[in-house]
Motif scaffolding. Structure first.
Motif, PDB file in Angstrom:
ATOM      1  N   UNK A  65      -1.729  -1.376  -2.057  1.00 26.86           N
ATOM      2  CA  UNK A  65      -0.315  -1.742  -2.006  1.00 26.86           C
ATOM      3  C   UNK A  65      -0.123  -3.224  -2.323  1.00 26.86           C
ATOM      4  N   UNK A  66      -1.004  -4.068  -1.806  1.00 28.44           N
ATOM      5  CA  UNK A  66      -0.870  -5.509  -2.019  1.00 28.44           C
ATOM      6  C   UNK A  66      -1.105  -5.902  -3.476  1.00 28.44           C
ATOM      7  N   UNK A  67      -2.076  -5.261  -4.120  1.00 28.03           N
ATOM      8  CA  UNK A  67      -2.535  -5.750  -5.431  1.00 28.03           C
ATOM      9  C   UNK A  67      -2.371  -4.752  -6.568  1.00 28.03           C
ATOM     10  N   UNK A  68      -1.751  -3.601  -6.298  1.00 28.01           N
ATOM     11  CA  UNK A  68      -1.607  -2.572  -7.331  1.00 28.01           C
ATOM     12  C   UNK A  68      -0.708  -2.961  -8.486  1.00 28.01           C
ATOM     13  N   UNK A  69       0.148  -3.973  -8.282  1.00 28.39           N
ATOM     14  CA  UNK A  69       0.985  -4.442  -9.388  1.00 28.39           C
ATOM     15  C   UNK A  69       0.193  -5.277 -10.384  1.00 28.39           C
ATOM     16  N   UNK A  70      -0.967  -5.759  -9.943  1.00 29.78           N
ATOM     17  CA  UNK A  70      -1.717  -6.737 -10.737  1.00 29.78           C
ATOM     18  C   UNK A  70      -3.018  -6.169 -11.284  1.00 29.78           C
ATOM     19  N   UNK A  71      -3.718  -5.355 -10.483  1.00 25.56           N
ATOM     20  CA  UNK A  71      -5.025  -4.853 -10.892  1.00 25.56           C
ATOM     21  C   UNK A  71      -5.046  -3.327 -10.840  1.00 25.56           C
TER      22      UNK A  71
END
Length: 305
Positions: A65-71
């Protein structure tokens, strides 16, 4: 490790879904997205999997959830098959940061499953005194950090996991006034098998009276930036009741004082300063006075340790 790192672009920047090629720009974008997703989790609007079970799937859901927009590999541990840019690639067997080597990738999941099995057997640390909770929570934090399950984003993921665990156990934590340098030292000591540094840290951030004083000291240090001081790069801690400290007094304000002692920056309560003191002081630390209220949970800084 031989061959090209599958996580990196040719220029050394992490491959990402945003098409960013500058490491600096990527760090800013990653921080912004993660901060927004953190707010969602704390407001309860994130997927249900990001709260409550305190197992490996829960930890992975937080990271996703924290990093799914980026990686595109967000939520994938170093022990699992990895897909980047539509290709399945092999993960490096080891992860190093500086001179520190973390758990071998193929053992990450097993180590964490064992830690979470113990946590489940301990009823997720519920029903404990604050002191006992802080010690066990610190030990769990060390175990998760030593495994370092993700290529990036471990610190923020671990912190959110522990904040949720602490909230459910009735002993809120506040990582906000903990400097980057202090977390680095505590994490390194934990990897070396010395857990007392992290246990001291958790004892402080679970104690609302000590946190209140520490935050005042950090606010003073933040104001000292104009003189070139960066508190994030200092080891900043509260005085420990029962201990004696010798050093130089840097500041005294309402409800706090700041002193330098043996290379550390210590924050204490003015009740412990001797009468008629000068710049050089000897302080015998006592219990922090109760101020009421609970530990405030803030977003924290976007740091990984």
């Amino acid at each position: 490790m031989t061959g090209r790192d599958p996580f990196l672009q040719a220029n050394g920047t992490m491959k990402n879904l945003l098409g960013i090629e500058s490491a600096g720009e990527l760090a800013v974008a990653e921080a912004d997205y993660a901060a927004a997703r953190t707010v969602q989790m704390r407001e309860g609007s994130a997927p249900a999997a990001t709260r409550g079970n305190f197992d490996l799937a829960h930890l992975k859901a937080i990271h996703r959830h924290l990093f799914g927009d980026v990686y595109e590999w967000a939520g994938t541990t170093r022990a699992e098959p990895l897909t980047i840019e539509g290709r399945t690639v092999g993960q490096p067997p080891l992860l190093m940061k500086g001179t520190t080597t973390f758990e071998a990738g193929n053992r990450v999941n097993a180590r964490l499953e064992a830690a979470f099995d113990r946590l489940r057997a301990e009823n997720s640390l519920q029903g404990l005194s604050r002191e006992e909770f802080s010690q066990r929570a610190a030990n769990l934090f060390i175990q998760i950090n030593n495994a370092h399950p993700f290529r990036e984003g471990n610190g923020r993921t671990q912190r959110e996991f522990m904040l949720q665990l602490a909230e459910q156990a009735g002993h809120p934590l506040n990582f906000d006034p903990i400097s980057q340098e202090r977390m680095i030292v505590a994490s390194y000591d934990g990897i070396q098998g010395e857990g007392s540094t992290m246990r001291r840290l958790f004892d402080e951030i679970s104690n609302p009276d000590r946190v209140a004083v520490l935050e005042r000291g950090v606010q003073y240090l933040e104001g000292a930036r104009q003189h070139g001081a960066r508190w994030e790069e200092m080891y900043v801690a509260t005085t420990t009741p029962g201990r004696e400290y010798n050093g130089q007094l840097a500041a005294k304000g309402e409800g706090f004082f700041v002193m330098a002692s043996e290379g550390d920056v210590l924050v204490g309560h003015p009740q412990d300063l001797p009468e008629g003191h000068g710049r050089n002081v000897t302080v015998k630390a006592t219990e922090f006075p109760s101020e009421g209220g609970g530990v405030q949970i803030g977003l924290g800084r976007d740091l990984d340790y």
